[in-house]
Enzyme design. Structure first.
Site, PDB file in Angstrom:
ATOM      1  CE  LYS A  71      -4.129  -1.917   0.324  1.00 53.86           C
ATOM      2  NZ  LYS A  71      -5.194  -1.677  -0.663  1.00 53.86           N
TER       3      LYS A  71
ATOM      4  CE  LYS B 202     -10.374  -5.529  -4.374  1.00 51.40           C
ATOM      5  NZ  LYS B 202     -10.262  -4.331  -3.499  1.00 51.40           N
TER       6      LYS B 202
HETATM    7  O1  LIG Z   1      -5.368  -9.249   0.729  1.00 44.79           O
HETATM    8  C1  LIG Z   1      -6.462  -8.728   0.577  1.00 44.79           C
HETATM    9  O2  LIG Z   1      -7.510  -9.263   0.983  1.00 44.79           O
HETATM   10  C2  LIG Z   1      -6.569  -7.420  -0.165  1.00 44.79           C
HETATM   11  C3  LIG Z   1      -5.899  -6.276   0.485  1.00 44.79           C
HETATM   12  C4  LIG Z   1      -6.303  -4.974  -0.154  1.00 44.79           C
HETATM   13  O3  LIG Z   1      -5.502  -4.417  -0.853  1.00 44.79           O
HETATM   14  C5  LIG Z   1      -7.620  -4.409   0.132  1.00 44.79           C
HETATM   15  C6  LIG Z   1      -8.229  -4.778   1.309  1.00 44.79           C
HETATM   16  C7  LIG Z   1      -9.443  -4.252   1.674  1.00 44.79           C
HETATM   17  C8  LIG Z   1     -10.074  -3.363   0.849  1.00 44.79           C
HETATM   18  C9  LIG Z   1      -9.498  -2.986  -0.350  1.00 44.79           C
HETATM   19  C10 LIG Z   1      -8.273  -3.510  -0.732  1.00 44.79           C
HETATM   20  C11 LIG Z   1      -7.764  -3.098  -2.079  1.00 44.79           C
HETATM   21  O4  LIG Z   1      -7.406  -3.910  -2.920  1.00 44.79           O
HETATM   22  O5  LIG Z   1      -7.776  -1.915  -2.360  1.00 44.79           O
HETATM   23 MG   LIG Z   2      -7.080  -1.973  -4.386  1.00 43.24          MG
END
Ligand SMILES: O=C(O)CCC(=O)c1ccccc1C(=O)O
Ligand SMILES: [Mg+2]
Length: 369
Positions: free
Chosen positions: A164, A263
């Site tokens: 991140k 997703k």
């Molecule tokens: O490992 C994971 O489950 C994803 C981690 C992650 O980047 C994420 C987790 C929660 C909400 C949004 C995101 C994203 O992809 O932006």
């Molecule tokens: Mg993302």
């Protein structure tokens, strides 16, 4: 198949470590589980991945609960479904609320596959027997801590690492990671932390040969993403901006991205996720399955989805133990030599630990349709 009864379980699971990104820090994960019973006596499971606050999309646990109970569940009753795609078509009459829709539709997909006595992967048209595992590392107080966590994940076998990023923790962090791991398949996710004014700053990422930069700009902005993509050699991947196959098509035609993240929760379910998959397949667009800090139930859906042929890149698909002390499914998801095995039992192919669900539950509803 006919849906006869639906139980909703609002559960709260504590993450092993807080997960921070450019917008928020998640410590406890609230989720809604859908337990759908069919007239044939089969149980299908779904999971709503909305968060308790609307930082990622507008939906929350509260709005999703309302939409499911008061608006979407009534649309499931009195109908004999030949195929889960019909559920997604019925839900088109309701705007937005895609995570609520995906939770119910996911339970229908699981029940459908179980009634056919095939795996969810097979029901979706999956072909792979195992899928490459990727992992996401949240923002951390120090670069050293970030490096330490990446080292651990690499030792566990993950094939790709996503970190991140956000203003104040981007170029220097990536530079430090690249120095330590020169050949690591690496990418960054900004969760909309930048604007076009950061274009020169973001260009400094190009020399590090990231696989992609995920969602640098606002969720509703395809035009500025196209401008940014023209200026960057790093491929842009869109997450929050793509809510449907039509969104993916528009983004592709505008040149707003070169990679797509899917997703099921974000796009309204597995049926729409599969439409995006098919679109990306015909255009040769690199594609992967994203994650939402989900429990094993939604993860099982994601694993089945990722077995489709055009998911060409490792997803945010990690082991149960990456986030949870104890998952809700048996067996737990494990990563071996960087891969997750796609289960071939009926439906999601994992047993749901109902006792654990009861233990973690903070609210429930139980309705005949
Ligand atoms: O490992 C994971 O489950 C994803 C981690 C992650 O980047 C994420 C987790 C929660 C909400 C949004 C995101 C994203 O992809 O932006
Ligand atoms: Mg993302």
């Amino acid at each position: 198949m006919k849906a006869e009864r639906i139980r909703l379980h609002h559960i709260r699971m504590q993450l092993k470590q807080p997960f921070a990104n450019s917008l928020t820090t998640v410590t406890d994960r609230d989720l809604i589980l859908v337990e759908l019973l069919t007239a044939a006596g089969v149980t299908g499971w779904g999971e709503c991945v909305a968060f308790d606050t609307p930082w990622y999309t507008e939906e929350t646990v509260g709005t999703a609960w309302h939409m499911m109970e008061d608006v979407l569940m009534p649309l499931l009753s009195d109908t004999l479904w030949d195929h889960p795609d019909q559920v997604s078509e019925r839900f088109d009459a309701v705007r937005g609320n895609r995570m609520a829709k995906a939770a119910l539709e996911g339970a229908v997909w699981d029940a459908y596959a179980k009634e056919q006595d095939i795996s969810l992967a097979q029901a979706l048209g999956g072909e792979r027997e195992r899928i490459p595992a990727g992992v996401a590392v949240g923002t951390n107080a120090s670069v050293d801590e970030m490096l330490r966590q990446i080292e651990e994940r690499v030792a566990e076998g993950y094939r790709r690492v996503k970190v991140k990023v956000g203003p104040g923790a981007d170029v220097d962090v990536i530079a430090a990671i690249r120095e330590r791991f020169p050949a690591l398949p690496l990418m960054a996710d900004a969760n909309s932390a930048y604007t076009l004014e950061d274009i020169h700053h973001l260009k400094q990422l190009d020399p590090f040969e990231l696989m992609m930069l995920e969602q640098p700009l606002a969720a509703d902005d395809l035009v500025d993403h196209a401008r940014l993509q023209q200026a960057l050699s790093t491929p842009i991947c869109l997450d929050e901006s793509l809510l449907s196959r039509e969104d993916a098509r528009r983004a592709w035609e505008l040149g707003s991205c070169r990679v797509v993240n899917v997703k099921p929760g974000r796009v309204g379910g597995l049926s729409e996720a599969r439409r995006i998959h098919d679109f990306c397949g015909t255009r040769g667009i690199p594609l992967w399955v994203g994650g939402m800090l989900e429990s094993g139930i939604a993860r099982a859906h994601n694993i089945a989805l990722a077995s489709l042929p055009h998911f060409t890149l490792p997803g945010d698909l990690s082991a149960s133990a990456r986030y949870w002390y104890q998952d809700l499914i048996h067996p737990e998801v494990t990563v071996r030599e960087g891969f997750i095995t796609v289960p071939n039992g009926p439906g999601i192919g994992f047993e749901v630990d109902v006792e654990r669900v009861n233990h973690l539950r903070v609210r429930r509803s139980d309705r005949m349709l």
